[in-house]
Design a protein around this motif. Structure first.
Motif, PDB file in Angstrom:
ATOM      1  N   VAL A 177      -0.264  15.258  16.172  1.00  0.00           N
ATOM      2  CA  VAL A 177       0.885  15.756  15.407  1.00  0.00           C
ATOM      3  C   VAL A 177       1.814  14.593  15.063  1.00  0.00           C
ATOM      4  CG1 VAL A 177       0.749  18.016  16.509  1.00  0.00           C
ATOM      5  CG2 VAL A 177       2.199  16.247  17.516  1.00  0.00           C
ATOM      6  N   SER A 178       2.621  14.799  14.059  1.00  0.00           N
ATOM      7  CA  SER A 178       3.575  13.771  13.644  1.00  0.00           C
ATOM      8  C   SER A 178       4.570  13.478  14.754  1.00  0.00           C
ATOM      9  CB  SER A 178       4.315  14.219  12.386  1.00  0.00           C
ATOM     10  OG  SER A 178       3.411  14.341  11.297  1.00  0.00           O
ATOM     11  N   THR A 179       5.090  12.283  14.741  1.00  0.00           N
ATOM     12  CA  THR A 179       6.066  11.853  15.748  1.00  0.00           C
ATOM     13  C   THR A 179       7.233  12.837  15.826  1.00  0.00           C
ATOM     14  OG1 THR A 179       5.495   9.564  15.221  1.00  0.00           O
ATOM     15  CG2 THR A 179       7.509   9.937  16.503  1.00  0.00           C
ATOM     16  N   GLY A 180       7.488  13.324  17.033  1.00  0.00           N
ATOM     17  CA  GLY A 180       8.600  14.241  17.236  1.00  0.00           C
ATOM     18  C   GLY A 180       8.276  15.707  17.045  1.00  0.00           C
ATOM     19  N   ALA A 181       7.038  16.034  16.597  1.00  0.00           N
ATOM     20  CA  ALA A 181       6.671  17.441  16.355  1.00  0.00           C
ATOM     21  C   ALA A 181       6.256  18.105  17.662  1.00  0.00           C
ATOM     22  CB  ALA A 181       5.548  17.515  15.319  1.00  0.00           C
ATOM     23  N   VAL A 182       7.181  18.152  18.604  1.00  0.00           N
ATOM     24  CA  VAL A 182       6.857  18.605  19.963  1.00  0.00           C
ATOM     25  C   VAL A 182       6.621  20.107  20.040  1.00  0.00           C
ATOM     26  CG1 VAL A 182       8.046  16.691  21.077  1.00  0.00           C
ATOM     27  CG2 VAL A 182       9.329  18.767  20.482  1.00  0.00           C
ATOM     28  N   THR A 183       7.078  20.868  19.047  1.00  0.00           N
ATOM     29  CA  THR A 183       6.866  22.313  19.078  1.00  0.00           C
ATOM     30  C   THR A 183       5.664  22.758  18.265  1.00  0.00           C
ATOM     31  OG1 THR A 183       8.383  22.638  17.210  1.00  0.00           O
ATOM     32  CG2 THR A 183       9.329  22.751  19.444  1.00  0.00           C
ATOM     33  N   SER A 184       4.936  21.822  17.693  1.00  0.00           N
ATOM     34  CA  SER A 184       3.735  22.169  16.925  1.00  0.00           C
ATOM     35  C   SER A 184       2.707  22.847  17.821  1.00  0.00           C
ATOM     36  CB  SER A 184       3.119  20.904  16.317  1.00  0.00           C
ATOM     37  OG  SER A 184       1.825  21.184  15.798  1.00  0.00           O
ATOM     38  N   THR A 185       2.020  23.828  17.292  1.00  0.00           N
ATOM     39  CA  THR A 185       0.969  24.494  18.065  1.00  0.00           C
ATOM     40  C   THR A 185      -0.178  23.544  18.385  1.00  0.00           C
ATOM     41  OG1 THR A 185      -0.010  25.281  15.991  1.00  0.00           O
ATOM     42  CG2 THR A 185       1.478  26.782  17.158  1.00  0.00           C
ATOM     43  N   PHE A 186      -0.288  22.462  17.645  1.00  0.00           N
ATOM     44  CA  PHE A 186      -1.349  21.475  17.881  1.00  0.00           C
ATOM     45  C   PHE A 186      -0.973  20.451  18.949  1.00  0.00           C
ATOM     46  CE2 PHE A 186      -2.481  22.507  13.351  1.00  0.00           C
ATOM     47  CZ  PHE A 186      -3.740  23.048  13.628  1.00  0.00           C
ATOM     48  N   ALA A 187       0.266  20.452  19.392  1.00  0.00           N
ATOM     49  CA  ALA A 187       0.742  19.401  20.303  1.00  0.00           C
ATOM     50  C   ALA A 187       0.143  19.564  21.698  1.00  0.00           C
ATOM     51  CB  ALA A 187       2.262  19.437  20.381  1.00  0.00           C
ATOM     52  N   ILE A 188      -0.536  18.538  22.157  1.00  0.00           N
ATOM     53  CA  ILE A 188      -1.076  18.462  23.517  1.00  0.00           C
ATOM     54  C   ILE A 188      -0.949  17.015  23.992  1.00  0.00           C
ATOM     55  CG2 ILE A 188      -2.734  20.377  23.315  1.00  0.00           C
ATOM     56  CD1 ILE A 188      -4.923  18.309  22.809  1.00  0.00           C
ATOM     57  N   ASP A 189      -1.081  16.820  25.289  1.00  0.00           N
ATOM     58  CA  ASP A 189      -1.012  15.464  25.836  1.00  0.00           C
ATOM     59  C   ASP A 189      -2.410  14.848  25.774  1.00  0.00           C
ATOM     60  OD1 ASP A 189      -0.602  13.121  27.227  1.00  0.00           O
ATOM     61  OD2 ASP A 189       0.586  14.044  28.815  1.00  0.00           O
ATOM     62  N   ILE A 190      -2.752  14.262  24.633  1.00  0.00           N
ATOM     63  CA  ILE A 190      -4.085  13.708  24.434  1.00  0.00           C
ATOM     64  C   ILE A 190      -4.339  12.558  25.403  1.00  0.00           C
ATOM     65  CG2 ILE A 190      -5.615  12.532  22.807  1.00  0.00           C
ATOM     66  CD1 ILE A 190      -4.282  14.062  20.549  1.00  0.00           C
ATOM     67  N   ASP A 191      -3.339  11.729  25.621  1.00  0.00           N
ATOM     68  CA  ASP A 191      -3.511  10.591  26.528  1.00  0.00           C
ATOM     69  C   ASP A 191      -3.911  11.061  27.924  1.00  0.00           C
ATOM     70  OD1 ASP A 191      -2.293   9.499  24.267  1.00  0.00           O
ATOM     71  OD2 ASP A 191      -1.288   7.948  25.430  1.00  0.00           O
ATOM     72  N   ALA A 192      -3.258  12.093  28.420  1.00  0.00           N
ATOM     73  CA  ALA A 192      -3.565  12.589  29.763  1.00  0.00           C
ATOM     74  C   ALA A 192      -4.970  13.181  29.825  1.00  0.00           C
ATOM     75  CB  ALA A 192      -2.536  13.637  30.186  1.00  0.00           C
ATOM     76  N   LEU A 193      -5.346  13.935  28.793  1.00  0.00           N
ATOM     77  CA  LEU A 193      -6.685  14.528  28.769  1.00  0.00           C
ATOM     78  C   LEU A 193      -7.762  13.454  28.680  1.00  0.00           C
ATOM     79  CD1 LEU A 193      -6.116  17.592  26.414  1.00  0.00           C
ATOM     80  CD2 LEU A 193      -6.677  17.661  28.844  1.00  0.00           C
ATOM     81  N   ALA A 194      -7.510  12.431  27.866  1.00  0.00           N
ATOM     82  CA  ALA A 194      -8.464  11.332  27.744  1.00  0.00           C
ATOM     83  C   ALA A 194      -8.634  10.621  29.076  1.00  0.00           C
ATOM     84  CB  ALA A 194      -8.021  10.354  26.668  1.00  0.00           C
ATOM     85  N   THR A 195      -7.525  10.333  29.737  1.00  0.00           N
ATOM     86  CA  THR A 195      -7.576   9.645  31.032  1.00  0.00           C
ATOM     87  C   THR A 195      -8.305  10.491  32.068  1.00  0.00           C
ATOM     88  OG1 THR A 195      -5.499   8.488  30.547  1.00  0.00           O
ATOM     89  CG2 THR A 195      -6.179   8.613  32.858  1.00  0.00           C
ATOM     90  N   ALA A 196      -8.009  11.785  32.092  1.00  0.00           N
ATOM     91  CA  ALA A 196      -8.668  12.674  33.048  1.00  0.00           C
ATOM     92  C   ALA A 196     -10.165  12.762  32.799  1.00  0.00           C
ATOM     93  CB  ALA A 196      -8.043  14.066  32.977  1.00  0.00           C
ATOM     94  N   SER A 197     -10.581  12.534  31.562  1.00  0.00           N
ATOM     95  CA  SER A 197     -12.001  12.578  31.211  1.00  0.00           C
ATOM     96  C   SER A 197     -12.725  11.275  31.507  1.00  0.00           C
ATOM     97  CB  SER A 197     -12.155  12.913  29.715  1.00  0.00           C
ATOM     98  OG  SER A 197     -11.572  14.157  29.421  1.00  0.00           O
ATOM     99  N   GLY A 198     -11.983  10.249  31.902  1.00  0.00           N
ATOM    100  CA  GLY A 198     -12.577   8.954  32.182  1.00  0.00           C
ATOM    101  C   GLY A 198     -12.558   8.010  31.003  1.00  0.00           C
ATOM    102  N   ALA A 199     -11.949   8.437  29.899  1.00  0.00           N
ATOM    103  CA  ALA A 199     -11.852   7.596  28.705  1.00  0.00           C
ATOM    104  C   ALA A 199     -10.560   6.776  28.738  1.00  0.00           C
ATOM    105  CB  ALA A 199     -11.908   8.458  27.451  1.00  0.00           C
ATOM    106  N   ILE A 200     -10.464   5.838  27.809  1.00  0.00           N
ATOM    107  CA  ILE A 200      -9.280   4.986  27.697  1.00  0.00           C
ATOM    108  C   ILE A 200      -8.444   5.464  26.515  1.00  0.00           C
ATOM    109  CG2 ILE A 200      -8.444   2.648  27.279  1.00  0.00           C
ATOM    110  CD1 ILE A 200     -11.170   1.647  28.340  1.00  0.00           C
ATOM    111  N   PRO A 201      -7.190   5.856  26.740  1.00  0.00           N
ATOM    112  CA  PRO A 201      -6.347   6.230  25.598  1.00  0.00           C
ATOM    113  C   PRO A 201      -5.737   4.995  24.936  1.00  0.00           C
ATOM    114  CG  PRO A 201      -5.170   6.632  27.649  1.00  0.00           C
ATOM    115  CD  PRO A 201      -6.538   6.114  28.035  1.00  0.00           C
ATOM    116  N   GLU A 202      -5.843   4.929  23.635  1.00  0.00           N
ATOM    117  CA  GLU A 202      -5.160   3.913  22.828  1.00  0.00           C
ATOM    118  C   GLU A 202      -4.473   4.646  21.693  1.00  0.00           C
ATOM    119  OE1 GLU A 202      -4.444   0.831  22.885  1.00  0.00           O
ATOM    120  OE2 GLU A 202      -5.684  -0.068  24.471  1.00  0.00           O
ATOM    121  N   ARG A 203      -3.561   3.976  21.010  1.00  0.00           N
ATOM    122  CA  ARG A 203      -2.713   4.711  20.064  1.00  0.00           C
ATOM    123  C   ARG A 203      -2.381   3.870  18.825  1.00  0.00           C
ATOM    124  NH1 ARG A 203       0.522   9.270  20.068  1.00  0.00           N
ATOM    125  NH2 ARG A 203      -0.418   9.897  22.054  1.00  0.00           N
TER     126      ARG A 203
END
Length: 548
Positions: free
Chosen positions: A100-126
């Motif tokens: 989602v766009s920067t600051g769109a914290v109420t978007s239905t698409f908003a999730i913590d991708i970095d945390a999910l990636a890390t939990a999956s064993g992947a490396i989050p980059e941005r």
């Protein structure tokens, strides 16, 4: 000045990424279209999990960074299972996911991708900002390539659509990994070799990545050793008469007998899992094991070996050759041993055909396919009760002829893995060996096979059940109604998509397929093989559940 998504596509092309797998939504639409405009081949999957599994297999075979792009929100969450598989297997992947766009914290698409990636064993980059777009992408790509892990590159929509003057960065190919252990360590290995009479070289995936076949074969000849591979390196020594195949649950009874005579194991690029070691029962307890791996974290991780050292498989093998005596010290390479190897392969191991009037023995099916399919092939293996039979009876021509995504032991990757393999090597016939459970779990990608008219033979070992659970729990007295199903006409599903498809119940059905199997214009093709559900996997099956 250009849009950031335009710069990202140019940068990917500049890095050599000419094949992209994915599923497009509004969040990655402009990037995907820009990649196609700049000449990339875009393989459109029907499910995000399928797209990532395709990229995984493609990366394993080509030894390049696999690229997959998905939409934000559910587009990303749909790839979690194959992402974990790729992370566990250390596959270099770059996952381009929208956010989602920067600051769109109420978007239905908003999730913590970095945390999910890390939990999956992947490396989050941005993608941090428009002015650093190409730097951010190159950093993520390099991490995937050199750390050999999936990297999730998070791309906020507003930054993708922004204007930027960032320059496309020229690719650099100046990283080398030819690491050789110290001479003192090499001399310790040579000392162990001199004391050995039945040495065995065990090559893992690290040997494949290092291109170590020639060096390992020369080393084996110099020390009089037999050769074997882990499952992930299957095919590395194809055609070598001193190779005894896969170490572990897939080993033939004759190979197991030879493994148990070994008095030294030199493991190159092999992690020595419980499966490879048959839970510690494949090699003699007194047998010294030397583990050589480029990754220090892999040493001793699965098993406390006798000697462990950091080293590239090919470079270390070549360095050892320079220190060895002129004459082989081993006593294993004799005419009688060679004859034993030839006579005790799976192909020459007899079995009693358990085919019935309405079902085919999975061993009979697999042996027929070995005899009637072109040798220039790729065997892609899904998971399930059937999985040993294709490995036992279908040979592969080299290390690029086998795809085995079993780091997570999930079913359902076989079909999308086969698509990735066929895209990587379209001149070969790709054989997707799967069960009915795995095929139905990834059924959406059957349309992808048909749409691209890929040279794939899908062999469904159809026992109308999750056979592994049936054969594991039924002998304990448990009912198995929850893992057994009515027969599914999978061939009809394939024909509805425009594929050639046949139902196989008997040897006569197989014989009628000889001409079609030899006609490349008949592919893609699906065989819905109704296998006898009473045929139970052998020792390998019990080993698979041990410590499950």
């Amino acid at each position: 000045m250009a849009k950031v998504y335009e710069l990202l596509s140019r940068q990917l092309i500049g890095l050599g990424s000419d094949t992209i797998f994915g599923l497009v939504g509004s969040g990655n639409f402009f990037l995907a279209e820009s990649l196609v405009t700049h000449g990339a081949k875009f393989v459109a999957a029907r499910h995000e999990a399928g797209a990532l599994a395709m990229a995984d297999a493609w990366a394993r075979l080509t030894q390049k960074v696999g690229i997959c792009t998905v939409h934000m929100g559910p587009g990303f969450t749909n790839i979690i299972t194959p992402l974990v598989e790729a992370a566990k297997a250390r596959t270099p992947l770059l996952v381009l996911t929208a956010d989602v766009s920067t600051g769109a914290v109420t978007s239905t698409f908003a999730i913590d991708i970095d945390a999910l990636a890390t939990a999956s064993g992947a490396i989050p980059e941005r993608l941090w900002k428009n002015s650093t777009a190409t730097q951010d992408l190159v950093r993520a790509y390099r991490r995937a390539r050199y750390e050999r892990r999936p990297v999730v590159f998070v791309m906020p929509q507003d930054i993708q659509a922004a204007e930027s003057t960032a320059a496309v960065i020229a690719p650099e190919d100046n990283a080398y990994f030819s690491v050789i252990p110290d001479r003192s360590i090499l001399e310790k290995i040579v000392s162990l070799v001199r004391d050995s009479r039945h040495p065995l070289i065990l090559a893992g995936r690290g040997s494949v990545l290092a291109g170590a076949r020639a060096g390992l074969e020369k080393l084996a000849e110099a020390i009089g050793a037999l050769l074997a591979t882990t499952a992930n390196a299957h095919g590395l020594f194809a055609g070598n008469p001193w190779s005894i195949g896969i170490a572990g649950g897939f080993s033939s009874p004759g190979a197991v007998e030879l493994f148990r005579q070994a008095d030294l194991i030199l493991a190159f690029g092999a992690s020595l899992t419980v499966w490879t070691r048959r839970h510690g029962r494949l090699f003699p307890e007194s047998c010294p094991i030397v583990q050589i791996d480029l990754d220090p974290a892999a040493l001793h991780r699965q098993y406390p070996v006798t000697l462990a050292c950091v080293g590239d498989a090919r470079a270390t093998a070549e360095a050892l050759l320079e220190l060895l005596p002129d004459k082989p010290v081993g006593q294993w390479r004799t005419p009688s041993t060679l004859q034993f190897i030839q006579e005790h392969s799976w192909i020459n191991t007899p079995f009693e055909d358990a085919s019935t009037e309405n079902t085919i023995d999975p061993r009979t099916l697999s042996l027929f396919l070995e005899q009637n399919l072109p040798p220039d092939r790729i065997l892609v293996l899904d998971s399930g009760h059937f999985m040993a039979y294709p490995v036992m009876y279908l040979s592969v021509p080299d290390e690029k002829g086998f795809v085995f995504t079993q780091a997570l032991q999930s079913i359902g990757f076989g079909l999308p893995n086969a698509i990735g393999a066929a895209i990587a090597y379209p001149d070969r016939l790709t054989i997707a060996a799967t069960g009915d459970g795995g095929l139905l779990l990834s059924l959406s990608e059957l349309e992808t096979v048909a749409r691209y008219r890929l040279p794939i033979l899908i062999v469904v070992y159809n026992d109308a059940a999750y056979g592994a659970e049936v054969h594991h729990f039924a002998p304990m007295g448990w009912p198995t109604s929850t893992v057994q199903f009515p027969d599914t006409n999978i061939a009809e599903l394939a024909r509805a998509l425009g594929m050639h498809a046949f139902t196989v119940r008997t040897q006569r059905d197989l014989e009628s397929l000889r001409e079609a199997l030899s006609d490349r214009s008949c592919y893609p093709m699906l065989l819905d093989a109704k296998v006898n559900p009473a045929v139970r996997g052998g020792e390998w099956f019990d080993l698979a559940f041990e410590g499950h």
